[in-house]
Design a protein around this motif. Structure first.
Motif, mmCIF file in Angstrom:
data_model
loop_
_atom_site.group_PDB
_atom_site.id
_atom_site.type_symbol
_atom_site.label_atom_id
_atom_site.label_comp_id
_atom_site.label_asym_id
_atom_site.label_seq_id
_atom_site.Cartn_x
_atom_site.Cartn_y
_atom_site.Cartn_z
ATOM 1 N N ALA A 141 0.839 -1.201 0.000
ATOM 2 C CA ALA A 141 0.000 0.000 0.000
ATOM 3 C C ALA A 141 0.872 1.249 0.000
ATOM 4 O O ALA A 141 1.889 1.316 0.699
ATOM 5 N N LEU A 142 0.479 2.215 -0.795
ATOM 6 C CA LEU A 142 1.200 3.489 -0.887
ATOM 7 C C LEU A 142 0.891 4.368 0.317
ATOM 8 O O LEU A 142 -0.195 4.293 0.898
ATOM 9 N N ASP A 143 1.850 5.221 0.664
ATOM 10 C CA ASP A 143 1.683 6.122 1.805
ATOM 11 C C ASP A 143 0.779 7.319 1.509
ATOM 12 O O ASP A 143 0.195 7.892 2.416
ATOM 13 N N ASN A 144 0.691 7.726 0.245
ATOM 14 C CA ASN A 144 -0.068 8.940 -0.090
ATOM 15 C C ASN A 144 -1.577 8.677 -0.102
ATOM 16 O O ASN A 144 -2.185 8.460 -1.120
ATOM 17 N N GLN A 145 -2.152 8.709 1.081
ATOM 18 C CA GLN A 145 -3.573 8.442 1.256
ATOM 19 C C GLN A 145 -4.239 9.698 1.821
ATOM 20 O O GLN A 145 -4.052 10.026 2.988
ATOM 21 N N LYS A 146 -4.968 10.393 0.960
ATOM 22 C CA LYS A 146 -5.629 11.639 1.343
ATOM 23 C C LYS A 146 -7.121 11.384 1.500
ATOM 24 O O LYS A 146 -7.734 10.769 0.630
#
Length: 184
Positions: free
Chosen positions: A169-174
């Motif tokens: 999972a990518l960190d950039n979760q807005k």
């Protein structure tokens, strides 16, 4: 309209099961029946929210683009239809037809499923991997009604493609932003 952000359910959370009526064909649909082989996008939406109306073309396109890749989309409306009759099941069916939804549009009458997912707004998005573990919760993209940013679905597409490439999972979760769910 009350601008509300998503609650950020912890990554890795197992998708809560459900068995809800698909307003398009009046059949009961469970998560296990509707999930994709490679992933599942669960969307909390409704008919009347201007944020959902704004993203409808991209929701329809996403489903078409990713179905052949083993990612299925599922939409759920949990709004209180007594106080918001425009979100009633018979109108959900027409809404799905008008917006060319190629996914089930389910009615969560008791609101138990929205509570189980910790859904807060419409639209609210959750991407689960093939094992139904949460890998993304957040916005479709940066476009909002009236902000003149092109609707692309880029944030969602980045996370779906990442999932398909078997990456963590990518960190950039807005958080997503939209109207609050209309609770009873």
């Amino acid at each position: 309209m009350s601008l509300t952000p998503s609650n950020m359910l912890p990554l890795g959370t197992k998708a809560p099961d459900f068995n809800l009526v698909n307003t398009v064909d009046d059949t009961l649909v469970s998560l296990n029946q509707a999930k994709g082989v490679n992933g599942t996008l669960v969307m909390f939406i409704c008919n009347h929210c201007p944020f959902v109306i704004h993203v409808n073309p991209q929701l329809s396109q996403l489903a078409k683009d990713y179905a052949s890749k083993g990612i299925n989309c599922i939409a759920i409306s949990s709004n209180d239809v007594e106080n918001y009759p425009q979100d009633a099941p018979h109108l959900m069916k027409q809404h799905a037809i008008n917006n060319d939804y190629k996914f089930p549009y389910l009615y969560d009458e008791t609101q138990e499923i929205a509570i189980a997912y910790d859904a807060a707004c419409t639209p609210d998005f959750y991407v689960f991997n093939g094992d139904l573990e949460l890998v993304y919760r957040g916005q479709l993209d940066h476009s909002r009604p009236g902000n003149n940013i092109e609707l692309t679905g880029n944030d969602m597409r980045e996370h779906l493609d990442n999932l398909l490439n078997n990456q963590p999972a990518l960190d950039n979760q807005k958080p997503s932003m939209g109207c609050n769910i209309k609770w009873k």
